[in-house]
Design a protein around this motif. Structure first.
Motif, mmCIF file in Angstrom:
data_model
loop_
_atom_site.group_PDB
_atom_site.id
_atom_site.type_symbol
_atom_site.label_atom_id
_atom_site.label_comp_id
_atom_site.label_asym_id
_atom_site.label_seq_id
_atom_site.Cartn_x
_atom_site.Cartn_y
_atom_site.Cartn_z
ATOM 1 N N LEU A 94 24.858 22.225 -17.114
ATOM 2 C CA LEU A 94 24.661 20.995 -16.340
ATOM 3 C C LEU A 94 24.520 21.335 -14.860
ATOM 4 O O LEU A 94 25.147 22.283 -14.380
ATOM 5 N N THR A 95 23.737 20.504 -14.151
ATOM 6 C CA THR A 95 23.744 20.634 -12.691
ATOM 7 C C THR A 95 24.888 19.783 -12.157
ATOM 8 O O THR A 95 25.130 18.667 -12.639
ATOM 9 N N GLY A 96 25.594 20.321 -11.175
ATOM 10 C CA GLY A 96 26.696 19.568 -10.577
ATOM 11 C C GLY A 96 27.508 20.475 -9.679
ATOM 12 O O GLY A 96 27.322 21.694 -9.658
ATOM 13 N N TYR A 97 28.394 19.841 -8.946
ATOM 14 C CA TYR A 97 29.210 20.554 -7.956
ATOM 15 C C TYR A 97 30.640 20.764 -8.441
ATOM 16 O O TYR A 97 31.219 19.889 -9.103
ATOM 17 N N ALA A 98 31.207 21.879 -8.030
ATOM 18 C CA ALA A 98 32.611 22.180 -8.349
ATOM 19 C C ALA A 98 33.546 21.105 -7.830
ATOM 20 O O ALA A 98 34.592 20.848 -8.418
ATOM 21 N N GLU A 99 33.143 20.488 -6.710
ATOM 22 C CA GLU A 99 34.046 19.534 -6.064
ATOM 23 C C GLU A 99 34.093 18.191 -6.786
ATOM 24 O O GLU A 99 34.914 17.337 -6.443
ATOM 25 N N ALA A 100 33.187 17.953 -7.732
ATOM 26 C CA ALA A 100 33.167 16.665 -8.456
ATOM 27 C C ALA A 100 32.697 16.951 -9.877
ATOM 28 O O ALA A 100 31.549 16.692 -10.236
ATOM 29 N N LEU A 101 33.583 17.484 -10.693
ATOM 30 C CA LEU A 101 33.190 17.903 -12.046
ATOM 31 C C LEU A 101 33.017 16.681 -12.955
ATOM 32 O O LEU A 101 33.904 15.823 -13.015
ATOM 33 N N PRO A 102 31.901 16.613 -13.676
ATOM 34 C CA PRO A 102 31.636 15.441 -14.521
ATOM 35 C C PRO A 102 32.271 15.569 -15.909
ATOM 36 O O PRO A 102 31.585 15.435 -16.936
ATOM 37 N N PHE A 103 33.567 15.875 -15.921
ATOM 38 C CA PHE A 103 34.275 16.058 -17.198
ATOM 39 C C PHE A 103 35.588 15.287 -17.156
ATOM 40 O O PHE A 103 36.117 14.994 -16.086
ATOM 41 N N ASP A 104 36.108 15.022 -18.356
ATOM 42 C CA ASP A 104 37.381 14.304 -18.448
ATOM 43 C C ASP A 104 38.558 15.258 -18.212
ATOM 44 O O ASP A 104 38.430 16.481 -18.383
ATOM 45 N N ASP A 105 39.681 14.688 -17.897
ATOM 46 C CA ASP A 105 40.912 15.470 -17.725
ATOM 47 C C ASP A 105 41.165 16.269 -19.001
ATOM 48 O O ASP A 105 41.039 15.734 -20.117
ATOM 49 N N GLY A 106 41.522 17.518 -18.848
ATOM 50 C CA GLY A 106 41.964 18.324 -19.991
ATOM 51 C C GLY A 106 40.871 18.711 -20.975
ATOM 52 O O GLY A 106 41.174 19.088 -22.109
ATOM 53 N N ASP A 107 39.604 18.659 -20.551
ATOM 54 C CA ASP A 107 38.501 18.955 -21.479
ATOM 55 C C ASP A 107 38.401 20.436 -21.893
ATOM 56 O O ASP A 107 37.774 20.747 -22.898
ATOM 57 N N PHE A 108 38.965 21.349 -21.072
ATOM 58 C CA PHE A 108 38.736 22.785 -21.322
ATOM 59 C C PHE A 108 40.059 23.560 -21.416
ATOM 60 O O PHE A 108 41.056 23.182 -20.800
ATOM 61 N N GLU A 109 39.998 24.656 -22.161
ATOM 62 C CA GLU A 109 41.172 25.543 -22.254
ATOM 63 C C GLU A 109 41.091 26.691 -21.240
ATOM 64 O O GLU A 109 42.093 27.329 -20.941
ATOM 65 N N LEU A 110 39.873 26.937 -20.760
ATOM 66 C CA LEU A 110 39.667 28.017 -19.778
ATOM 67 C C LEU A 110 38.628 27.548 -18.772
ATOM 68 O O LEU A 110 37.577 27.017 -19.153
ATOM 69 N N VAL A 111 38.936 27.723 -17.487
ATOM 70 C CA VAL A 111 37.951 27.459 -16.427
ATOM 71 C C VAL A 111 37.777 28.751 -15.643
ATOM 72 O O VAL A 111 38.755 29.442 -15.330
ATOM 73 N N VAL A 112 36.518 29.083 -15.343
ATOM 74 C CA VAL A 112 36.198 30.356 -14.688
ATOM 75 C C VAL A 112 35.434 30.099 -13.392
ATOM 76 O O VAL A 112 34.533 29.253 -13.355
ATOM 77 N N PHE A 113 35.813 30.819 -12.353
ATOM 78 C CA PHE A 113 34.979 30.943 -11.152
ATOM 79 C C PHE A 113 34.607 32.427 -11.083
ATOM 80 O O PHE A 113 35.445 33.252 -10.697
ATOM 81 N N TYR A 114 33.398 32.767 -11.474
ATOM 82 C CA TYR A 114 32.992 34.178 -11.470
ATOM 83 C C TYR A 114 32.132 34.421 -10.225
ATOM 84 O O TYR A 114 30.965 34.062 -10.187
#
Ligand SMILES: C[S@@+](CC[C@H](N)C(=O)[O-])C[C@H]1O[C@@H](n2cnc3c(N)ncnc32)[C@H](O)[C@@H]1O
Length: 240
Positions: A94-114
């Motif tokens: 998806l296109t989008g910014y880190a500062e406004a993620l278009p996902f619900d709370d708790g959607d992921f088990e791992l988040v990465v900033f590579y």
């Protein structure tokens, strides 16, 4: 963060040059220093779902998808997302910014900033957002340039009185953005003292579970020797 200049940090106008210079195996830092450790930590988290923030053309998502992880990549640069989708038609990008993620709370088990936090303008918001979309006990995995390295800014290498080349610190405690240009890429990177990153992460209630300043494993000798003079990557793992 709605009315943002789509080329505020140069990534949009540099996207083709970046795609041209980045092999699927990654550049030196990715191939010989970070990839194996990032994969090892990501797999060690036992996460089934991963969000890669600032995913670029999706290389790390593709790597983790090969291990059976359900991956989502997000990046503001349309040409990167187009490329990611064409290389991985089954992936979710998806296109989008880190500062406004278009996902619900708790959607992921791992988040990465590579290698993306130093590109992101508001790390406080970005880290808050990353933590919001992580489930309880979720893992935040970060590969970033070291602050010692980024403090150098545009000074580059200098020859000291001893005749040796050095890569000096510069105004270490001063947060700022500098523009860098190489191989047709012209982008803006942020220098922030390590304390700024640590405080922002601690402020979100995260717990540090791993930290490393890894050395290369393999790679061309001249690059390995240059890296030994001036290491520039670090890896952190935090748990919510
Ligand atoms: C050095 S590249 C790394 C790309 C990829 N993670 C990789 O390792 O190849 C930095 C990325 O951060 C992205 N980026 C810059 N500002 C961002 C923001 N505010 N939110 C999300 N990503 C951003 C850029 O578009 C770019 O793709």
């Amino acid at each position: 963060m709605t009315d943002r200049d789509p080329d505020e940090n140069g990534w949009l106008s540099s996207s083709q040059a970046w795609l041209d210079r980045m092999p699927d195996t990654g550049d030196f830092a990715r191939e010989f220093i970070l990839d194996s450790l990032m994969v090892q930590r990501a797999l060690g988290s036992r996460a089934a779902t991963m969000l890669d923030v600032g995913c670029g053309e999706g290389r790390f998502c593709r790597m983790m998808a090969r291990h059976g992880v359900q991956t989502t990549g997000i990046d503001p640069v349309g040409p990167f997302i187009d490329q990611a989708r064409s290389r991985d038609p089954d992936g979710r990008y998806l296109t989008g910014y880190a500062e406004a993620l278009p996902f619900d709370d708790g959607d992921f088990e791992l988040v990465v900033f590579y290698l993306s936090l130093m590109d992101i303008e508001d790390i406080h918001l970005a880290i808050r957002e990353a933590v919001r979309v992580l489930g309880p006990g979720g893992t935040l995995l970060i590969a970033n340039l070291t602050s010692f390295f980024t403090s150098n800014g545009t000074i580059g290498w200098i020859t000291g009185e001893d005749g040796r080349r050095h890569h000096p610190l510069g105004r270490y405690l001063e947060e700022r953005a500098d523009w860098f240009e190489w191989d047709g890429v012209r982008i803006r990177n942020w220098h922030r003292p390590l304390g700024t990153y640590m405080s922002a992460l601690l402020a979100e209630g995260l717990r540090l579970t791993f930290f490393d300043e890894p050395a290369p494993v393999g790679g061309p000798t001249d690059r390995v020797e240059r890296y030994a003079e001036t290491p520039f990557t670090m890896l952190m793992e935090w748990v919510k």
